[in-house]
Design a protein around this motif. Structure first.
Motif, short mmCIF file in Angstrom:
data_model
loop_
_atom_site.label_atom_id
_atom_site.label_comp_id
_atom_site.label_asym_id
_atom_site.label_seq_id
_atom_site.Cartn_x
_atom_site.Cartn_y
_atom_site.Cartn_z
N UNK A 251 0.80 -1.14 0.03
CA UNK A 251 0.08 -0.06 -0.05
C UNK A 251 0.82 1.19 0.06
N UNK A 252 2.03 1.28 0.69
CA UNK A 252 2.66 2.44 0.83
C UNK A 252 3.64 2.51 -0.54
N UNK A 253 4.14 1.56 -0.76
CA UNK A 253 5.26 1.47 -2.03
C UNK A 253 4.76 1.43 -3.36
N UNK A 258 12.80 -0.90 -4.74
CA UNK A 258 13.85 -0.24 -3.84
C UNK A 258 13.04 -0.01 -2.67
N UNK A 259 11.93 0.69 -2.63
CA UNK A 259 11.16 1.01 -1.49
C UNK A 259 10.76 0.10 -0.50
N UNK A 350 3.22 6.57 -5.87
CA UNK A 350 3.02 5.44 -4.44
C UNK A 350 2.98 6.50 -3.49
N UNK A 351 2.40 6.39 -2.37
CA UNK A 351 2.44 6.97 -1.21
C UNK A 351 3.61 7.65 -0.69
N UNK A 352 4.51 6.94 -0.74
CA UNK A 352 5.84 7.29 -0.15
C UNK A 352 6.37 8.42 -1.15
N UNK A 433 6.42 12.37 12.40
CA UNK A 433 5.31 11.63 11.62
C UNK A 433 5.51 11.81 10.17
N UNK A 434 4.59 11.18 9.38
CA UNK A 434 4.32 11.33 8.09
C UNK A 434 2.87 11.62 7.68
N UNK A 435 2.65 11.85 6.34
CA UNK A 435 1.36 12.30 5.99
C UNK A 435 1.17 12.00 4.70
N UNK A 436 -0.04 11.58 4.08
CA UNK A 436 -0.04 11.27 2.65
C UNK A 436 -1.49 11.73 2.19
#
Length: 521
Positions: A251-253, A258-259, A350-352, A433-436
């Protein structure tokens, strides 16, 4: 792509050294293309597993074909100044590949003869004859894998060299030639001339129009990641839900090799837990580090400012953009794996990568007043590891109305509301923290922001005020969205340009067992 100390996500290696995602299905598709005599290009973004995929192809095909895997990395540019020197470089690289071949190997003997050390030039006629003789002498059809073609792509000589291979392919019925040639690099061949010249009438004249499309999905699936983690879990006597972890990493990558690899490497190195909390910590660490992928992304955006502006507009304007195949900078963004074609609409890959781009663009705006106020306020909002989101929204309302008071350019504020809120938010969660933004809800009137902070998640819906009935529909949508994330409280910020508006926090709304806290600015 190495996963932790012993993980490889896309290639082949000794089982005792690395864990790998199973790419058998992908390799079978490629085997079929080679059997069909196809020439094609594997073009993916930086660190997308191209080289290790070529290694896997070589191993997969070696039983049936004589496979030469060469790379243009490190070859002096002078070899690609013209076609004759490029031909010589190619033959010398083939010869290097035969060093460990049996002494009676006729292919090796021919290459030793025609491509000695110091060979600098081979004209087109000789090159055609040499390739034909190589293919006649070989006991198996020859397949050539050429990695790092971008290293030579700055030169017209390389383009002419490709033209020579194209001529051999077109004349294959009368002269023996390679069974298949596979090129690997970041740039699509038709876009190589973007690196050489800028005249529009030359950019798309491809010397490789014989190539068939390579539409194989090279991203890592949730199941593939989970299966690899299951092997790792068993070897290390661990207990965790590999299916959940694999899906969350995906979901994040979006399966960017690589991620995926880097997240798992961080979890292992930092001894984070293999669960939601550990994954969120790892994604945070990844997003604040310097690495070759993100450094290269910044360089590419400096190289293509039109692409940078396109990405900025996608992120902040909230406009749904149709994916047009012939739009130049959409295709370049797709080629670099910054963008994706999501069912006919343009999306960040992607999210990241999206969060890293947000941080980049907002970082360019750090001198703004709203960013400085976020820095001043940040210590007020965190208590016992939780963000007081209600207070954060209240303070944002105050600052917003101070800076963008009535009489300000409403159109500017409407177009930049998301950017203003995220600029305020970033220094508050930065470093922890992070956000997307949820791509499925990003449009002109609504965007859902998901914040990951110390293992907790918060959802804030940003939207334009379109009246009470529209607002009630938004409340219902947010309530349903909270259910998906198993959260009890959600937040809404409405940008209202009604002159008689009453800004600030509204009384909480209880809906379907969820609490919605709303603010109007």
């Amino acid at each position: 792509m190495y996963f932790m100390k012993k993980f490889n996500t896309t290639g082949t290696c000794r089982p005792s050294e690395h864990y790998m995602v199973d790419i058998t299905e992908r390799l079978e598709i490629i085997r079929g293309m080679v059997a069909n005599g196809d020439y094609f290009c594997i073009n993916r973004g930086r660190q997308y597993g191209k080289t290790t995929t070529l290694e896997a192809i070589k191993k997969q095909l070696s039983d049936e074909y004589r496979v030469f895997k060469i790379s243009f990395e490190g070859v002096d540019d002078s070899y690609f100044e013209n076609a004759t020197t490029a031909n010589a470089a190619f033959l010398r690289l083939l010869r290097r590949e035969t060093r460990n071949a049996p002494l009676d190997d006729k292919v090796k003997e021919l290459l030793d003869e025609v491509a000695p050390r110091g060979l600098k030039s081979v004209d087109g006629f000789d090159f055609t004859d040499i390739v034909a003789e190589l293919c006649e002498l070989s006991s198996k059809p020859i397949v050539v894998l050429i990695d790092e073609v971008d290293q030579a792509g700055n030169n017209d000589g390389f383009i002419k060299f490709l033209g020579g291979l194209r001529s051999l392919y077109l004349d294959r019925d009368s002269h023996p030639t390679f069974q298949s040639v596979i090129l690997a690099g970041i740039y699509d061949i038709k876009n190589l001339k973007l690196k050489i010249r800028t005249e529009d009438d030359h950019q798309y004249n491809s010397p490789w129009n014989i190539a068939v499309p390579f539409d194989v999905d090279m991203s890592l699936s949730a199941k593939g990641i989970a299966d690899m983690l299951a092997e790792y879990k068993a070897d290390h006597n661990l207990s965790f839900d590999e299916a959940f972890v694999g899906q969350m990493i995906r979901d994040y990558t979006a399966g960017y090799p690589f991620l995926v690899s880097r997240i798992c490497q961080i979890i292992d190195a930092q001894q984070y837990t293999w669960d939601k909390e550990g994954l969120l910590k790892a994604t945070h660490d990844l997003l604040v580090e310097r690495n070759t992928l993100f450094d290269d992304m910044v360089k590419k955006l400096d190289q293509f400012p039109e692409l940078k502006e396109l990405l900025r507009n996608i992120l902040f304007e909230g406009k749904t953009r149709t994916f047009h195949t012939d739009e130049k900078y959409l295709q370049i963004g797709l080629m670099f794996n910054f963008l994706a074609n999501n069912n006919g609409t343009v999306a960040i890959a992607c999210r990241l990568m999206e969060t890293r781009l947000y941080n980049l663009f907002i970082g360019e705006n750090e001198t703004s007043k709203i960013f400085s106020l976020g820095q001043m306020d940040k210590n007020q909002f965190v208590h016992d590891g939780y963000i007081d989101m209600r207070l954060l929204m209240e303070r944002f309302c105050v600052h917003f109305n101070e800076i963008y008071r009535p009489g300000h350019d409403d159109q500017f504020v409407e177009d930049n509301g998301r950017k203003i809120f995220l600029t305020y938010l970033r220094p508050i969660i930065n470093g922890i923290g992070n956000y997307y933004c949820e791509a499925q809800t990003r449009d002109l009137t609504r965007t859902d922001i998901i914040i990951d902070y110390l293992g907790q998640q918060y959802i804030i819906e940003l939207k334009l005020w379109r009246g009470q009935s529209y607002n009630e529909r938004g409340e219902k949508q947010l309530s349903e969205y909270l259910e998906r994330y198993n959260l009890k409280t959600g937040y809404m910020v409405s940008f209202c340009f009604n002159k008689n508006k009453q800004s600030g926090l509204l009384p909480p709304v209880e809906l379907n067992g969820r609490t919605l806290i709303e603010a109007i600015v």
